[in-house]
Scaffold this active site. Structure first.
Site, short mmCIF file in Angstrom:
data_model
loop_
_atom_site.label_atom_id
_atom_site.label_comp_id
_atom_site.label_asym_id
_atom_site.label_seq_id
_atom_site.Cartn_x
_atom_site.Cartn_y
_atom_site.Cartn_z
N LYS A 84 0.85 -1.19 0.00
CA LYS A 84 0.00 0.00 0.00
C LYS A 84 0.89 1.24 0.00
O LYS A 84 1.78 1.38 0.85
CB LYS A 84 -0.86 -0.03 1.26
CG LYS A 84 -2.22 0.56 1.08
CD LYS A 84 -3.03 0.26 2.32
CE LYS A 84 -4.39 0.83 2.27
NZ LYS A 84 -5.05 0.72 3.57
C1 E4P Z 1 -8.30 1.72 3.39
O1 E4P Z 1 -7.53 0.98 2.88
C2 E4P Z 1 -8.11 2.39 4.69
O2 E4P Z 1 -7.44 1.48 5.54
C3 E4P Z 1 -9.40 2.72 5.39
O3 E4P Z 1 -10.52 2.32 4.64
C4 E4P Z 1 -9.45 4.07 5.98
O4 E4P Z 1 -10.70 4.25 6.59
P1 E4P Z 1 -11.02 5.39 7.69
O5 E4P Z 1 -11.31 6.64 6.98
O6 E4P Z 1 -12.22 4.86 8.43
O7 E4P Z 1 -9.79 5.48 8.56
#
Ligand code: E4P
Length: 223
Positions: A84
């Site tokens: 990522k």
């Molecule tokens: C995606 O890969 C992220 O880990 C995640 O969806 C972020 O979500 P949040 O806005 O609830 O922190």
């Protein structure tokens, strides 16, 4: 639509695996930090062992060399690790390099269709638009996601779209209607997808009617 779990919690992941509906996992530094003293690479390895699908592990370097080095280290953990990478200039440069090396990537912190175009051009395996965080600042996250899906379709981009930052079951329904490839869902929201008051009411009724029926049958047989 594939379902990924958005968590670094191994118990939650094991539960979703046991339900037979899990296609992958996404983590991020915040989710890992919620797990207390757990070692990051050890946890990624543990998750990869129980999940039959891509597991996103995020780099924390902010420059190109650091991201590529971290990606190389993380991809040694297991075959199903996806790297990522944040949506920055260095991040997109790293994604271009890694995709040429055959390393799977997930471009994160995407908030616009234009950012998603750059991720696809760089050869990202996945792109993660954060719909909940867009809603939080008064934008319409689902609309941004719809634009991305339409643009990708127009140009035949192969990058799969992950609806991220999902906050409630309605988000899941909306992104599914748009035909998103993947929704990454927090465990709390995933549990809510099972729920409907009429299911509970209906089951209660079936069981009480069955109890009555059994009583009738038994009294007919014995008396
Ligand atoms: C995606 O890969 C992220 O880990 C995640 O969806 C972020 O979500 P949040 O806005 O609830 O922190």
């Amino acid at each position: 639509m594939k379902i990924f779990l958005d968590t670094a919690n191994i118990e939650e992941i094991k539960k979703a695996v046991s339900w037979g509906i899990l296609d992958g996992v996404t983590t991020n530094p915040t989710l890992v930090s919620r797990e207390g003293k757990v070692d990051f690479k050890t946890r990624v390895k543990e998750i990869c062992e129980v999940v039959n699908g891509p597991v996103s592990a995020e780099v924390v370097s902010t420059n190109y060399d650091g991201m590529v080095n971290e990606a190389h280290e993380l991809s040694k953990i297991a075959e199903n690790v996806t790297i990522k990478i944040p949506m920055t200039k260095d991040g997109i440069k790293a994604v271009s390099t890694l995709s040429k090396e055959g390393i799977k990537t997930n471009v994160t912190l995407v908030f616009s269709a234009n950012q998603a175009i750059l991720a696809a051009k760089a050869g990202a395996t996945f792109v993660s638009p954060f719909i909940g965080r867009l809603d939080d600042v008064g934008n319409d996250g689902v609309n941004v996601l719809a634009d991305i899906l339409e643009i990708y379709k127009t140009y035949g981009f192969k990058t799969e779209v992950i609806a991220a930052s999902i906050r409630h079951p309605e988000h899941v329904r909306q992104v599914a209607l748009l035909g998103v490839h993947i929704a990454t869902i927090p465990f709390k929201v995933l549990q809510l997808l099972f729920e409907h008051p009429l299911t509970d009411k209906g089951l209660k009724r079936f069981l009480s009617d069955w109890e009555e029926y059994e009583k009738r049958i038994s009294s007919a047989q014995h008396g």
